[in-house]
Design a protein around this motif. Structure first.
Motif, PDB file in Angstrom:
ATOM      1  N   UNK A  38     -99.542 -94.050-105.548  1.00 56.18           N
ATOM      2  CA  UNK A  38     -98.523 -94.437-106.522  1.00 56.18           C
ATOM      3  C   UNK A  38     -97.464 -95.280-105.831  1.00 56.18           C
ATOM      4  N   UNK A  39     -97.243 -96.500-106.349  1.00 58.61           N
ATOM      5  CA  UNK A  39     -96.197 -97.382-105.846  1.00 58.61           C
ATOM      6  C   UNK A  39     -94.926 -97.112-106.640  1.00 58.61           C
ATOM      7  N   UNK A  40     -93.870 -96.660-105.970  1.00 57.46           N
ATOM      8  CA  UNK A  40     -92.580 -96.420-106.614  1.00 57.46           C
ATOM      9  C   UNK A  40     -91.642 -97.562-106.234  1.00 57.46           C
ATOM     10  N   UNK A  41     -91.231 -98.320-107.232  1.00 57.69           N
ATOM     11  CA  UNK A  41     -90.362 -99.478-107.011  1.00 57.69           C
ATOM     12  C   UNK A  41     -88.953 -99.115-107.462  1.00 57.69           C
ATOM     13  N   UNK A  42     -88.055 -98.922-106.510  1.00 61.37           N
ATOM     14  CA  UNK A  42     -86.673 -98.576-106.830  1.00 61.37           C
ATOM     15  C   UNK A  42     -85.786 -98.817-105.620  1.00 61.37           C
ATOM     16  N   UNK A  43     -84.510 -98.971-105.893  1.00 67.66           N
ATOM     17  CA  UNK A  43     -83.541 -99.176-104.817  1.00 67.66           C
ATOM     18  C   UNK A  43     -83.610 -98.012-103.822  1.00 67.66           C
ATOM     19  N   UNK A  44     -83.569 -98.335-102.548  1.00 67.82           N
ATOM     20  CA  UNK A  44     -83.740 -97.313-101.508  1.00 67.82           C
ATOM     21  C   UNK A  44     -82.650 -96.250-101.563  1.00 67.82           C
ATOM     22  N   UNK A  45     -81.417 -96.658-101.921  1.00 63.14           N
ATOM     23  CA  UNK A  45     -80.335 -95.676-102.020  1.00 63.14           C
ATOM     24  C   UNK A  45     -80.596 -94.694-103.155  1.00 63.14           C
ATOM     25  N   UNK A  46     -81.121 -95.201-104.274  1.00 61.67           N
ATOM     26  CA  UNK A  46     -81.494 -94.301-105.373  1.00 61.67           C
ATOM     27  C   UNK A  46     -82.589 -93.341-104.925  1.00 61.67           C
ATOM     28  N   UNK A  47     -83.560 -93.860-104.176  1.00 57.91           N
ATOM     29  CA  UNK A  47     -84.688 -93.064-103.702  1.00 57.91           C
ATOM     30  C   UNK A  47     -84.229 -91.932-102.787  1.00 57.91           C
ATOM     31  N   UNK A  48     -83.222 -92.198-101.975  1.00 57.57           N
ATOM     32  CA  UNK A  48     -82.737 -91.194-101.027  1.00 57.57           C
ATOM     33  C   UNK A  48     -81.854 -90.141-101.690  1.00 57.57           C
ATOM     34  N   UNK A  49     -81.372 -90.418-102.902  1.00 54.87           N
ATOM     35  CA  UNK A  49     -80.444 -89.506-103.561  1.00 54.87           C
ATOM     36  C   UNK A  49     -81.089 -88.627-104.613  1.00 54.87           C
ATOM     37  N   UNK A  50     -80.255 -88.183-105.566  1.00 54.28           N
ATOM     38  CA  UNK A  50     -80.702 -87.243-106.586  1.00 54.28           C
ATOM     39  C   UNK A  50     -81.788 -87.793-107.497  1.00 54.28           C
ATOM     40  N   UNK A  51     -81.734 -89.108-107.779  1.00 53.47           N
ATOM     41  CA  UNK A  51     -82.770 -89.702-108.636  1.00 53.47           C
ATOM     42  C   UNK A  51     -84.118 -89.651-107.928  1.00 53.47           C
ATOM     43  N   UNK A  52     -84.110 -89.947-106.631  1.00 53.08           N
ATOM     44  CA  UNK A  52     -85.346 -89.840-105.855  1.00 53.08           C
ATOM     45  C   UNK A  52     -85.865 -88.420-105.821  1.00 53.08           C
ATOM     46  N   UNK A  53     -84.962 -87.457-105.699  1.00 54.86           N
ATOM     47  CA  UNK A  53     -85.366 -86.051-105.714  1.00 54.86           C
ATOM     48  C   UNK A  53     -86.061 -85.705-107.037  1.00 54.86           C
ATOM     49  N   UNK A  54     -85.514 -86.254-108.129  1.00 56.14           N
ATOM     50  CA  UNK A  54     -86.089 -85.986-109.447  1.00 56.14           C
ATOM     51  C   UNK A  54     -87.481 -86.614-109.566  1.00 56.14           C
ATOM     52  N   UNK A  55     -87.633 -87.801-109.020  1.00 58.00           N
ATOM     53  CA  UNK A  55     -88.955 -88.447-108.996  1.00 58.00           C
ATOM     54  C   UNK A  55     -89.940 -87.594-108.212  1.00 58.00           C
ATOM     55  N   UNK A  56     -89.524 -87.155-107.042  1.00 59.29           N
ATOM     56  CA  UNK A  56     -90.422 -86.346-106.193  1.00 59.29           C
ATOM     57  C   UNK A  56     -90.764 -85.010-106.844  1.00 59.29           C
ATOM     58  N   UNK A  57     -89.810 -84.452-107.583  1.00 51.91           N
ATOM     59  CA  UNK A  57     -90.056 -83.181-108.271  1.00 51.91           C
ATOM     60  C   UNK A  57     -91.279 -83.269-109.174  1.00 51.91           C
ATOM     61  N   UNK A  58     -91.438 -84.414-109.832  1.00 53.75           N
ATOM     62  CA  UNK A  58     -92.550 -84.578-110.768  1.00 53.75           C
ATOM     63  C   UNK A  58     -93.783 -85.213-110.128  1.00 53.75           C
ATOM     64  N   UNK A  59     -93.570 -86.296-109.389  1.00 53.84           N
ATOM     65  CA  UNK A  59     -94.694 -87.120-108.948  1.00 53.84           C
ATOM     66  C   UNK A  59     -95.199 -86.789-107.545  1.00 53.84           C
ATOM     67  N   UNK A  60     -94.471 -85.932-106.842  1.00 58.92           N
ATOM     68  CA  UNK A  60     -94.934 -85.481-105.525  1.00 58.92           C
ATOM     69  C   UNK A  60     -95.138 -83.971-105.518  1.00 58.92           C
ATOM     70  N   UNK A  61     -95.254 -83.367-106.703  1.00 59.58           N
ATOM     71  CA  UNK A  61     -95.471 -81.920-106.754  1.00 59.58           C
ATOM     72  C   UNK A  61     -96.875 -81.599-106.252  1.00 59.58           C
ATOM     73  N   UNK A  62     -97.096 -80.373-105.782  1.00 60.51           N
ATOM     74  CA  UNK A  62     -98.413 -80.017-105.245  1.00 60.51           C
ATOM     75  C   UNK A  62     -99.495 -80.064-106.320  1.00 60.51           C
ATOM     76  N   UNK A  63    -100.643 -80.586-105.969  1.00 62.80           N
ATOM     77  CA  UNK A  63    -101.801 -80.531-106.862  1.00 62.80           C
ATOM     78  C   UNK A  63    -102.286 -79.089-106.940  1.00 62.80           C
TER      79      UNK A  63
END
Length: 328
Positions: A38-63
Protein backbone atom coordinates in the motif's frame (compact mmCIF):
# COMPACT_ATOMS: atom_id res chain seq x y z
CA UNK A 1 -24.33 23.31 -54.85
CA UNK A 2 -24.14 19.61 -55.48
CA UNK A 3 -20.53 19.51 -54.31
CA UNK A 4 -21.34 21.51 -51.19
CA UNK A 5 -24.25 19.17 -50.41
CA UNK A 6 -22.06 16.10 -50.78
CA UNK A 7 -19.40 17.63 -48.56
CA UNK A 8 -21.97 18.57 -45.92
CA UNK A 9 -23.36 15.03 -45.96
CA UNK A 10 -19.87 13.60 -45.54
CA UNK A 11 -19.11 15.88 -42.59
CA UNK A 12 -22.43 15.09 -40.89
CA UNK A 13 -21.85 11.36 -41.41
CA UNK A 14 -18.35 11.64 -39.96
CA UNK A 15 -19.64 13.52 -36.92
CA UNK A 16 -22.38 10.93 -36.38
CA UNK A 17 -19.89 8.09 -36.61
CA UNK A 18 -17.60 9.88 -34.18
CA UNK A 19 -20.49 10.33 -31.75
CA UNK A 20 -21.34 6.64 -32.01
CA UNK A 21 -17.75 5.74 -31.24
CA UNK A 22 -17.96 7.67 -27.97
CA UNK A 23 -15.05 9.41 -26.26
CA UNK A 24 -11.60 7.95 -26.72
CA UNK A 25 -10.40 6.06 -23.64
CA UNK A 26 -7.28 7.43 -22.00
CA UNK A 27 -4.29 5.10 -22.05
CA UNK A 28 -3.33 3.88 -18.59
CA UNK A 29 -0.09 2.01 -17.94
CA UNK A 30 -0.23 -1.29 -16.01
CA UNK A 31 -0.11 -0.84 -12.25
CA UNK A 32 2.91 -2.01 -10.28
CA UNK A 33 3.89 -3.14 -6.80
CA UNK A 34 4.19 -6.25 -4.69
CA UNK A 35 1.06 -8.04 -3.58
CA UNK A 36 -0.41 -6.50 -0.39
CA UNK A 37 1.67 -3.33 -0.78
CA UNK A 38 0.00 0.00 0.00
CA UNK A 39 1.39 3.38 -1.09
CA UNK A 40 0.41 6.09 1.42
CA UNK A 41 0.79 9.57 -0.04
CA UNK A 42 0.74 12.25 2.66
CA UNK A 43 2.84 14.97 4.21
CA UNK A 44 5.58 13.43 6.36
CA UNK A 45 4.67 15.59 9.37
CA UNK A 46 1.08 14.34 9.19
CA UNK A 47 2.39 10.77 8.92
CA UNK A 48 4.51 11.15 12.05
CA UNK A 49 1.64 12.59 14.09
CA UNK A 50 -1.86 11.63 15.19
CA UNK A 51 -3.23 11.36 11.64
CA UNK A 52 -0.50 8.87 10.78
CA UNK A 53 -1.31 6.93 13.94
CA UNK A 54 -4.94 6.76 12.82
CA UNK A 55 -3.89 5.49 9.40
CA UNK A 56 -1.70 2.82 10.97
CA UNK A 57 -4.50 1.81 13.34
CA UNK A 58 -6.57 0.70 10.35
CA UNK A 59 -4.18 -0.09 7.53
CA UNK A 60 -1.27 -1.56 9.49
CA UNK A 61 -3.35 -3.65 11.90
CA UNK A 62 -2.37 -7.32 12.27
CA UNK A 63 -3.80 -9.74 9.74
CA UNK A 64 -5.99 -12.27 11.59
CA UNK A 65 -4.68 -15.75 12.33
CA UNK A 66 -1.01 -15.23 11.43
CA UNK A 67 2.00 -16.49 13.37
CA UNK A 68 4.24 -14.54 13.67
CA UNK A 69 2.05 -11.42 13.60
CA UNK A 70 2.12 -9.42 10.37
CA UNK A 71 0.21 -6.32 9.21
CA UNK A 72 -2.49 -6.57 6.54
CA UNK A 73 -0.47 -4.34 4.17
CA UNK A 74 3.18 -3.50 3.66
CA UNK A 75 3.05 0.30 3.78
CA UNK A 76 5.34 2.75 2.02
CA UNK A 77 4.77 6.44 2.89
CA UNK A 78 5.89 9.19 0.54
CA UNK A 79 5.20 12.98 0.47
CA UNK A 80 2.87 14.25 -2.31
CA UNK A 81 5.68 15.94 -4.26
CA UNK A 82 7.33 12.53 -4.82
CA UNK A 83 4.10 10.94 -6.08
CA UNK A 84 4.66 11.26 -9.82
CA UNK A 85 5.86 9.22 -12.77
CA UNK A 86 6.20 5.48 -12.10
CA UNK A 87 5.46 6.02 -8.39
CA UNK A 88 1.88 6.92 -9.31
CA UNK A 89 1.41 3.51 -10.94
CA UNK A 90 1.11 1.75 -7.57
CA UNK A 91 -1.86 -0.61 -7.54
CA UNK A 92 -3.22 0.38 -4.10
CA UNK A 93 -2.90 4.02 -3.05
CA UNK A 94 -4.10 5.96 -0.01
CA UNK A 95 -3.93 9.72 -0.63
CA UNK A 96 -4.25 11.91 2.48
CA UNK A 97 -4.23 15.71 2.17
CA UNK A 98 -4.86 18.65 4.49
CA UNK A 99 -7.59 20.79 2.95
CA UNK A 100 -10.43 23.10 4.00
CA UNK A 101 -12.72 20.72 2.11
CA UNK A 102 -13.45 17.49 4.01
CA UNK A 103 -14.09 14.31 2.01
CA UNK A 104 -13.44 10.57 1.82
CA UNK A 105 -13.96 8.49 -1.30
CA UNK A 106 -12.43 5.77 -3.50
CA UNK A 107 -11.47 6.16 -7.15
CA UNK A 108 -10.68 3.48 -9.72
CA UNK A 109 -7.90 3.46 -12.35
CA UNK A 110 -6.77 7.06 -11.90
CA UNK A 111 -3.09 6.82 -12.88
CA UNK A 112 -2.75 3.14 -13.87
CA UNK A 113 -4.84 0.00 -14.37
CA UNK A 114 -5.91 -1.87 -12.31
CA UNK A 115 -5.71 0.62 -9.46
CA UNK A 116 -7.67 1.73 -6.40
CA UNK A 117 -7.03 5.17 -4.92
CA UNK A 118 -8.62 6.06 -1.58
CA UNK A 119 -8.69 9.84 -1.03
CA UNK A 120 -9.07 11.41 2.41
CA UNK A 121 -9.07 15.17 2.99
CA UNK A 122 -9.66 17.29 6.05
CA UNK A 123 -8.56 20.39 7.93
CA UNK A 124 -8.43 19.29 11.56
CA UNK A 125 -7.45 16.06 13.26
CA UNK A 126 -11.13 15.34 13.94
CA UNK A 127 -11.90 15.75 10.22
CA UNK A 128 -9.19 13.25 9.35
CA UNK A 129 -10.12 10.82 12.13
CA UNK A 130 -13.81 10.76 11.18
CA UNK A 131 -13.05 10.37 7.47
CA UNK A 132 -10.49 7.62 8.07
CA UNK A 133 -12.85 5.73 10.37
CA UNK A 134 -15.71 5.98 7.86
CA UNK A 135 -13.69 4.98 4.78
CA UNK A 136 -11.17 2.46 6.15
CA UNK A 137 -13.37 -0.63 5.93
CA UNK A 138 -14.45 0.07 2.34
CA UNK A 139 -10.90 1.04 1.32
CA UNK A 140 -9.37 -2.12 2.79
CA UNK A 141 -11.99 -4.22 0.96
CA UNK A 142 -11.30 -2.38 -2.29
CA UNK A 143 -7.53 -2.79 -1.91
CA UNK A 144 -7.96 -6.48 -1.10
CA UNK A 145 -10.13 -7.06 -4.17
CA UNK A 146 -7.62 -5.50 -6.54
CA UNK A 147 -4.78 -7.42 -4.84
CA UNK A 148 -6.69 -10.71 -5.10
CA UNK A 149 -7.29 -10.07 -8.81
CA UNK A 150 -3.59 -9.35 -9.31
CA UNK A 151 -2.57 -12.53 -7.48
CA UNK A 152 -5.03 -14.55 -9.59
CA UNK A 153 -3.75 -12.98 -12.79
CA UNK A 154 -0.20 -14.01 -11.90
CA UNK A 155 -0.85 -17.64 -11.06
CA UNK A 156 -3.44 -18.36 -13.77
CA UNK A 157 -0.73 -18.17 -16.41
CA UNK A 158 0.12 -21.81 -15.66
CA UNK A 159 -2.60 -24.00 -14.15
CA UNK A 160 -2.69 -27.63 -13.13
CA UNK A 161 -4.59 -30.10 -15.29
CA UNK A 162 -5.49 -32.16 -12.21
CA UNK A 163 -9.27 -32.94 -12.22
CA UNK A 164 -9.68 -34.28 -8.66
CA UNK A 165 -11.79 -31.33 -7.44
CA UNK A 166 -14.03 -31.52 -10.48
CA UNK A 167 -14.47 -35.29 -10.34
CA UNK A 168 -14.99 -35.51 -6.58
CA UNK A 169 -17.06 -32.37 -5.91
CA UNK A 170 -18.26 -30.99 -9.26
CA UNK A 171 -16.26 -27.78 -8.85
CA UNK A 172 -13.39 -26.13 -10.65
CA UNK A 173 -10.49 -24.37 -8.95
CA UNK A 174 -7.73 -22.46 -10.69
CA UNK A 175 -4.73 -24.08 -9.02
CA UNK A 176 -1.18 -23.26 -10.16
CA UNK A 177 0.59 -26.10 -11.94
CA UNK A 178 3.27 -26.41 -9.23
CA UNK A 179 0.67 -27.77 -6.78
CA UNK A 180 0.53 -31.57 -6.75
CA UNK A 181 -2.16 -34.00 -5.69
CA UNK A 182 -1.16 -35.33 -2.28
CA UNK A 183 -4.20 -37.38 -1.28
CA UNK A 184 -7.57 -38.25 -2.75
CA UNK A 185 -10.25 -40.31 -1.08
CA UNK A 186 -14.03 -40.32 -1.26
CA UNK A 187 -15.15 -36.84 -0.17
CA UNK A 188 -11.59 -35.58 0.38
CA UNK A 189 -8.96 -33.98 -1.85
CA UNK A 190 -5.59 -32.55 -0.76
CA UNK A 191 -3.14 -30.67 -2.99
CA UNK A 192 0.08 -29.05 -1.85
CA UNK A 193 3.23 -27.28 -2.97
CA UNK A 194 6.72 -27.22 -1.50
CA UNK A 195 7.93 -23.77 -0.45
CA UNK A 196 11.16 -22.72 1.29
CA UNK A 197 11.07 -24.36 4.74
CA UNK A 198 7.59 -25.82 4.38
CA UNK A 199 4.40 -26.35 2.38
CA UNK A 200 1.21 -24.61 1.25
CA UNK A 201 -1.87 -26.81 1.20
CA UNK A 202 -5.41 -26.90 -0.21
CA UNK A 203 -8.12 -29.21 1.15
CA UNK A 204 -11.67 -29.85 -0.03
CA UNK A 205 -14.40 -31.94 1.59
CA UNK A 206 -18.14 -31.71 2.20
CA UNK A 207 -20.44 -31.87 5.20
CA UNK A 208 -24.19 -32.61 5.41
CA UNK A 209 -26.45 -29.66 4.60
CA UNK A 210 -27.89 -29.59 8.13
CA UNK A 211 -24.47 -29.09 9.73
CA UNK A 212 -23.92 -25.89 11.75
CA UNK A 213 -27.60 -25.18 12.47
CA UNK A 214 -26.99 -23.69 15.93
CA UNK A 215 -25.53 -20.17 15.87
CA UNK A 216 -24.54 -20.33 19.52
CA UNK A 217 -22.25 -23.32 18.89
CA UNK A 218 -21.09 -22.32 15.40
CA UNK A 219 -17.43 -21.67 16.28
CA UNK A 220 -17.15 -24.83 18.38
CA UNK A 221 -18.80 -26.85 15.60
CA UNK A 222 -16.22 -25.56 13.08
CA UNK A 223 -13.40 -26.56 15.44
CA UNK A 224 -14.90 -30.03 15.92
CA UNK A 225 -15.28 -30.44 12.15
CA UNK A 226 -11.69 -29.40 11.44
CA UNK A 227 -10.32 -31.60 14.21
CA UNK A 228 -12.23 -34.67 12.99
CA UNK A 229 -11.05 -34.12 9.41
CA UNK A 230 -7.48 -33.55 10.63
CA UNK A 231 -7.52 -36.75 12.65
CA UNK A 232 -8.85 -38.77 9.72
CA UNK A 233 -6.87 -37.30 6.82
CA UNK A 234 -4.01 -35.00 7.93
CA UNK A 235 -1.38 -36.90 9.93
CA UNK A 236 1.55 -35.34 11.76
CA UNK A 237 5.18 -36.43 11.42
CA UNK A 238 4.83 -39.31 13.89
CA UNK A 239 2.28 -42.07 14.37
CA UNK A 240 -0.67 -40.92 16.45
CA UNK A 241 -0.16 -37.21 15.68
CA UNK A 242 -2.56 -35.20 13.49
CA UNK A 243 -3.71 -31.67 12.69
CA UNK A 244 -6.17 -29.92 15.02
CA UNK A 245 -7.30 -26.35 15.62
CA UNK A 246 -5.07 -24.42 18.05
CA UNK A 247 -6.75 -24.83 21.43
CA UNK A 248 -5.67 -21.48 22.90
CA UNK A 249 -7.26 -19.25 20.24
CA UNK A 250 -10.78 -19.38 18.82
CA UNK A 251 -10.94 -18.85 15.03
CA UNK A 252 -12.05 -15.50 13.59
CA UNK A 253 -15.37 -15.89 11.75
CA UNK A 254 -16.65 -13.62 8.95
CA UNK A 255 -19.55 -13.75 6.45
CA UNK A 256 -18.39 -14.36 2.88
CA UNK A 257 -19.57 -14.89 -0.70
CA UNK A 258 -17.67 -17.62 -2.56
CA UNK A 259 -18.45 -18.97 -6.02
CA UNK A 260 -21.69 -17.00 -6.04
CA UNK A 261 -22.89 -18.68 -2.85
CA UNK A 262 -23.16 -17.57 0.78
CA UNK A 263 -20.39 -18.85 3.00
CA UNK A 264 -18.64 -18.46 6.32
CA UNK A 265 -14.95 -17.62 6.46
CA UNK A 266 -12.86 -18.91 9.38
CA UNK A 267 -9.26 -17.88 10.06
CA UNK A 268 -7.11 -19.22 12.83
CA UNK A 269 -4.13 -21.32 13.79
CA UNK A 270 -3.72 -25.08 13.35
CA UNK A 271 -1.34 -27.25 15.35
CA UNK A 272 -0.27 -30.88 15.43
CA UNK A 273 -1.73 -32.70 18.38
CA UNK A 274 1.18 -34.07 20.36
CA UNK A 275 3.94 -32.38 18.34
CA UNK A 276 5.31 -28.78 18.16
CA UNK A 277 4.12 -27.79 14.66
CA UNK A 278 1.66 -24.98 13.86
CA UNK A 279 0.62 -22.43 11.28
CA UNK A 280 -2.30 -20.36 9.93
CA UNK A 281 -5.40 -21.70 8.19
CA UNK A 282 -8.25 -20.23 6.15
CA UNK A 283 -11.51 -22.17 5.82
CA UNK A 284 -14.57 -21.42 3.69
CA UNK A 285 -17.80 -23.24 4.53
CA UNK A 286 -20.02 -22.75 1.48
CA UNK A 287 -23.79 -23.16 1.49
CA UNK A 288 -24.22 -25.43 -1.54
CA UNK A 289 -27.96 -25.93 -1.20
CA UNK A 290 -28.35 -27.22 -4.76
CA UNK A 291 -26.20 -30.22 -3.84
CA UNK A 292 -27.63 -30.53 -0.32
CA UNK A 293 -24.25 -30.04 1.33
CA UNK A 294 -21.82 -27.63 2.94
CA UNK A 295 -18.73 -27.58 0.75
CA UNK A 296 -15.57 -26.88 2.72
CA UNK A 297 -12.46 -25.40 1.11
CA UNK A 298 -9.38 -24.84 3.21
CA UNK A 299 -5.89 -23.48 2.80
CA UNK A 300 -3.14 -23.83 5.38
CA UNK A 301 0.57 -23.14 5.50
CA UNK A 302 3.53 -24.65 7.31
CA UNK A 303 6.59 -22.39 7.19
CA UNK A 304 8.31 -22.14 10.58
CA UNK A 305 9.81 -18.72 11.43
CA UNK A 306 8.67 -17.33 8.04
CA UNK A 307 6.19 -14.53 7.42
CA UNK A 308 3.09 -16.23 6.03
CA UNK A 309 0.75 -13.40 5.02
CA UNK A 310 1.47 -13.61 1.29
CA UNK A 311 1.38 -17.41 1.33
CA UNK A 312 -2.08 -17.32 2.88
CA UNK A 313 -3.11 -14.58 0.47
CA UNK A 314 -2.24 -16.82 -2.48
CA UNK A 315 -4.30 -19.62 -0.99
CA UNK A 316 -7.21 -17.22 -0.50
CA UNK A 317 -6.90 -16.11 -4.13
CA UNK A 318 -6.96 -19.75 -5.29
CA UNK A 319 -9.97 -20.70 -3.18
CA UNK A 320 -11.88 -17.66 -4.46
CA UNK A 321 -11.65 -18.98 -8.03
CA UNK A 322 -14.08 -21.79 -7.20
CA UNK A 323 -16.88 -22.35 -9.69
CA UNK A 324 -19.71 -24.83 -9.39
CA UNK A 325 -20.80 -27.02 -12.28
CA UNK A 326 -23.81 -25.75 -14.23
CA UNK A 327 -26.94 -26.44 -12.26
CA UNK A 328 -25.06 -26.60 -8.94
Amino acid sequence: MKKIGTLTFAIVTLVMLSCNDGPKKRFLPPSTGGVNSLMVVMDTELWKGGVGDKIREHFAKPAPGLTPEQSIFTITQIPPQVFKGATAYSRSVLFVEQDTFSLAHIKTNVFAKPQKVAVIKGETYNDFANNIDSLAGMAISAFKRVEIEEAQKRFTRSLTKEKAFEEEFGISLKVPSLYKLGKREKNFVWMDIQIPKGTMNILAYSMPWDSFTNDSTFVNDIVKMRDSIGKKYVPGPYEGTFMVTEKAFAPYIYPAQIGGKKAAEARGVWEIDGYPMAGPFLTYIINDKENNRKLVLEGFTFAPSEEKRDYMFELEAILKTVKFATGS
